[in-house]
Design a protein around this motif. Structure first.
Motif, mmCIF file in Angstrom:
data_model
loop_
_atom_site.group_PDB
_atom_site.id
_atom_site.type_symbol
_atom_site.label_atom_id
_atom_site.label_comp_id
_atom_site.label_asym_id
_atom_site.label_seq_id
_atom_site.Cartn_x
_atom_site.Cartn_y
_atom_site.Cartn_z
ATOM 1 N N THR A 76 0.850 -1.189 0.000
ATOM 2 C CA THR A 76 0.000 0.000 0.000
ATOM 3 C C THR A 76 0.881 1.232 0.000
ATOM 4 O O THR A 76 2.118 1.137 0.020
ATOM 5 C CB THR A 76 -0.952 0.018 1.220
ATOM 6 N N ASN A 77 0.256 2.394 -0.063
ATOM 7 C CA ASN A 77 0.976 3.660 0.043
ATOM 8 C C ASN A 77 0.244 4.476 1.093
ATOM 9 O O ASN A 77 -0.781 5.089 0.820
ATOM 10 C CB ASN A 77 0.987 4.397 -1.305
ATOM 11 N N PRO A 78 0.760 4.445 2.333
ATOM 12 C CA PRO A 78 -0.016 5.006 3.446
ATOM 13 C C PRO A 78 0.031 6.536 3.509
ATOM 14 O O PRO A 78 0.384 7.122 4.528
ATOM 15 C CB PRO A 78 0.638 4.362 4.673
ATOM 16 N N GLU A 79 -0.338 7.153 2.408
ATOM 17 C CA GLU A 79 -0.348 8.624 2.299
ATOM 18 C C GLU A 79 -1.692 9.058 1.755
ATOM 19 O O GLU A 79 -1.790 10.026 1.002
ATOM 20 C CB GLU A 79 0.762 9.075 1.313
ATOM 21 N N PHE A 80 -2.745 8.349 2.119
ATOM 22 C CA PHE A 80 -4.016 8.512 1.444
ATOM 23 C C PHE A 80 -5.172 8.332 2.423
ATOM 24 O O PHE A 80 -5.960 7.398 2.318
ATOM 25 C CB PHE A 80 -4.074 7.455 0.319
ATOM 26 N N PRO A 81 -5.250 9.241 3.428
ATOM 27 C CA PRO A 81 -6.327 9.104 4.406
ATOM 28 C C PRO A 81 -7.699 9.355 3.766
ATOM 29 O O PRO A 81 -7.775 10.163 2.835
ATOM 30 C CB PRO A 81 -5.988 10.197 5.432
ATOM 31 N N ILE A 133 -3.683 -3.024 -1.985
ATOM 32 C CA ILE A 133 -4.908 -2.275 -1.671
ATOM 33 C C ILE A 133 -4.448 -0.868 -1.345
ATOM 34 O O ILE A 133 -3.621 -0.663 -0.461
ATOM 35 C CB ILE A 133 -5.727 -2.926 -0.533
ATOM 36 N N ALA A 134 -4.909 0.104 -2.109
ATOM 37 C CA ALA A 134 -4.353 1.454 -1.976
ATOM 38 C C ALA A 134 -5.302 2.508 -2.543
ATOM 39 O O ALA A 134 -4.877 3.455 -3.196
ATOM 40 C CB ALA A 134 -3.000 1.524 -2.701
ATOM 41 N N GLY A 135 -6.592 2.324 -2.319
ATOM 42 C CA GLY A 135 -7.546 3.263 -2.926
ATOM 43 C C GLY A 135 -7.310 3.325 -4.422
ATOM 44 O O GLY A 135 -7.463 4.372 -5.046
ATOM 45 N N MET A 136 -6.944 2.174 -4.968
ATOM 46 C CA MET A 136 -6.513 2.165 -6.365
ATOM 47 C C MET A 136 -7.706 2.068 -7.316
ATOM 48 O O MET A 136 -8.533 1.182 -7.201
ATOM 49 C CB MET A 136 -5.544 1.011 -6.627
ATOM 50 N N THR A 137 -7.747 3.008 -8.238
ATOM 51 C CA THR A 137 -8.813 3.050 -9.228
ATOM 52 C C THR A 137 -8.577 2.013 -10.324
ATOM 53 O O THR A 137 -7.450 1.851 -10.805
ATOM 54 C CB THR A 137 -8.860 4.455 -9.872
ATOM 55 N N VAL A 138 -9.626 1.341 -10.700
ATOM 56 C CA VAL A 138 -9.560 0.406 -11.822
ATOM 57 C C VAL A 138 -9.423 1.233 -13.108
ATOM 58 O O VAL A 138 -10.264 2.092 -13.381
ATOM 59 C CB VAL A 138 -10.857 -0.438 -11.904
ATOM 60 N N THR A 184 -1.061 8.793 -10.105
ATOM 61 C CA THR A 184 -2.474 8.611 -9.749
ATOM 62 C C THR A 184 -3.380 9.071 -10.896
ATOM 63 O O THR A 184 -2.928 9.705 -11.853
ATOM 64 C CB THR A 184 -2.841 9.421 -8.489
ATOM 65 N N THR A 185 -4.663 8.778 -10.736
ATOM 66 C CA THR A 185 -5.607 9.213 -11.759
ATOM 67 C C THR A 185 -5.684 10.743 -11.822
ATOM 68 O O THR A 185 -5.956 11.301 -12.880
ATOM 69 C CB THR A 185 -6.998 8.604 -11.496
ATOM 70 N N GLY A 186 -5.423 11.414 -10.680
ATOM 71 C CA GLY A 186 -5.350 12.874 -10.701
ATOM 72 C C GLY A 186 -4.228 13.339 -11.628
ATOM 73 O O GLY A 186 -4.388 14.290 -12.407
ATOM 74 N N ILE A 221 -6.994 15.499 -6.534
ATOM 75 C CA ILE A 221 -6.810 14.281 -5.744
ATOM 76 C C ILE A 221 -8.192 13.715 -5.394
ATOM 77 O O ILE A 221 -9.188 14.451 -5.400
ATOM 78 C CB ILE A 221 -5.968 14.589 -4.472
ATOM 79 N N ASP A 222 -8.226 12.439 -5.067
ATOM 80 C CA ASP A 222 -9.499 11.773 -4.762
ATOM 81 C C ASP A 222 -10.275 12.493 -3.653
ATOM 82 O O ASP A 222 -9.677 13.053 -2.732
ATOM 83 C CB ASP A 222 -9.242 10.328 -4.337
ATOM 84 N N ARG A 223 -11.581 12.422 -3.757
ATOM 85 C CA ARG A 223 -12.493 13.169 -2.888
ATOM 86 C C ARG A 223 -12.229 13.007 -1.385
ATOM 87 O O ARG A 223 -12.151 13.986 -0.649
ATOM 88 C CB ARG A 223 -13.933 12.719 -3.201
ATOM 89 N N LEU A 251 -13.719 3.661 -9.589
ATOM 90 C CA LEU A 251 -14.002 2.534 -8.704
ATOM 91 C C LEU A 251 -12.700 2.005 -8.127
ATOM 92 O O LEU A 251 -11.744 1.740 -8.866
ATOM 93 C CB LEU A 251 -14.717 1.417 -9.481
ATOM 94 N N TYR A 252 -12.654 1.867 -6.796
ATOM 95 C CA TYR A 252 -11.482 1.296 -6.142
ATOM 96 C C TYR A 252 -11.619 -0.230 -6.090
ATOM 97 O O TYR A 252 -12.703 -0.759 -5.844
ATOM 98 C CB TYR A 252 -11.365 1.786 -4.698
ATOM 99 N N ALA A 253 -10.488 -0.896 -6.264
ATOM 100 C CA ALA A 253 -10.486 -2.359 -6.149
ATOM 101 C C ALA A 253 -9.098 -2.813 -5.722
ATOM 102 O O ALA A 253 -8.131 -2.044 -5.762
ATOM 103 C CB ALA A 253 -10.877 -2.998 -7.480
HETATM 104 N N1 ARG Z 1 -7.428 6.534 -6.841
HETATM 105 C C1 ARG Z 1 -6.227 7.101 -7.326
HETATM 106 C C2 ARG Z 1 -5.547 6.149 -8.281
HETATM 107 O O1 ARG Z 1 -5.819 4.984 -8.284
HETATM 108 C C3 ARG Z 1 -5.268 7.507 -6.259
HETATM 109 C C4 ARG Z 1 -4.876 6.428 -5.307
HETATM 110 C C5 ARG Z 1 -3.737 6.841 -4.390
HETATM 111 N N2 ARG Z 1 -3.573 5.897 -3.338
HETATM 112 C C6 ARG Z 1 -2.652 5.947 -2.379
HETATM 113 N N3 ARG Z 1 -2.652 5.040 -1.468
HETATM 114 N N4 ARG Z 1 -1.750 6.899 -2.378
HETATM 115 O O2 ARG Z 1 -4.695 6.525 -9.033
#
Ligand code: ARG
Length: 290
Positions: A76-81, A133-138, A184-186, A221-223, A251-253
């Protein structure tokens, strides 16, 4: 992760079958008898293997190699509260961490969480880490390299600006200097904005700091992390929803090694159970809606 586990299991099956039928084929046997026995052994060995392949109880092939060793290594990347951040004890915490721990519990494996730059997670899956698992967008691009679990959260990019900013629509972003977290998607959205100067940071919070310092004019950046970062500077920053800019929902997965259907089935099954038994909603309440 131990890829060798399956090979070891198979070697064990063969060794056991040889021991069972090989008997004392050594010293006392004549050469020809020994040969016969060897042939016999080979036949029985083949039969044992066939039976093992058919028997439902010997379904070792249906267990993912990533789970067979009893440890799921998660990047993961723990910079994403609130999805992942460094906890007070120096270990990653957050919604995603709680979710993958609950999945590991369902699957009967230990979960070990490791921290990476977000940008290097996808390429590490299947080698340094089992899954991410990292709030990662599909995204279609990531799907070339990894498989995704069923999605567990819907999001959209937000735009953070200074309170007095005039930025309000997609056109306003053109030609501006914009900040994002690298990879990131941003980041991908900014790359498509006409004339924009893209400032990519390893951590989203660094982009926010440069917004506060007027080095960039907006951060994409994500909401949910946007809300967390903005809340730390309520007098200076405001958030504009990505819908006002025409951004698409995301969508995160969980990202997994490509082609491992046993792993995907296991993770999706556990996720479905957690949704059905209320654990998932409890975690949403605890980490996201609190
Ligand atoms: N949802 C975005 C993406 O998938 C940003 C995710 C960043 N997550 C993180 N753990 N830093 O690109």
């Amino acid at each position: 992760m131990k890829k060798k586990i399956m090979a070891l299991i198979m070697a064990g099956v063969i060794a056991a079958s040889l021991a069972a039928c090989g008997g004392n084929s050594g010293a006392a046997s004549t050469d020809s008898a020994a040969e016969e026995k060897t042939e016999e052994a080979a036949e029985e060995e083949a039969a044992t293997e066939e039976a093992a392949a058919e028997e439902p109880t010997a379904e070792a092939g249906a267990v993912s190699e990533y789970l067979a060793d009893g440890v799921l290594t998660v990047g993961t990347n723990p910079e994403f509260p609130p999805f992942e951040y460094m906890g007070d004890d120096g270990n990653p915490d957050g919604f995603d961490i709680a979710l993958i721990n609950a999945i590991g519990e369902k699957l009967g494996v230990d979960v070990v969480v490791e921290s990476y730059n977000f940008n290097s997670l996808v390429e590490s899956i299947g080698s340094k880490i089992d899954v991410s698992i990292a709030g990662m967008t599909v995204t279609e691009e990531r799907k070339q390299a990894v498989d995704f679990s069923d999605s567990y959260y819907e999001a959209i990019q937000s735009v953070i600006v200074k309170k007095d900013s005039a930025i309000a629509s997609a056109d306003d972003l053109k030609g501006k200097s914009l900040g994002c977290q690298l990879g990131t998607t941003g980041d991908f959205i900014i790359q498509d904005i006409e004339g924009a100067e893209n400032h990519q940071y390893d951590r989203g919070v660094d982009a926010v700091n440069d917004l506060l310092n007027d080095k960039v004019e907006a951060v994409i950046i994500d909401r949910n992390p946007a809300a967390v970062f903005q809340a730390q500077y309520p007098d200076d920053l405001k958030i504009i929803s990505g819908e006002d800019f025409g951004f698409e929902t995301e969508l995160y997965a969980i990202a997994m090694p490509k082609g491992d259907t046993a792993l995907a089935d296991a993770i999706n099954g556990a996720l479905a159970e957690l949704k059905a038994d209320g654990t998932f909603d409890k975690l949403v309440e605890e980490y996201i809606n609190e």
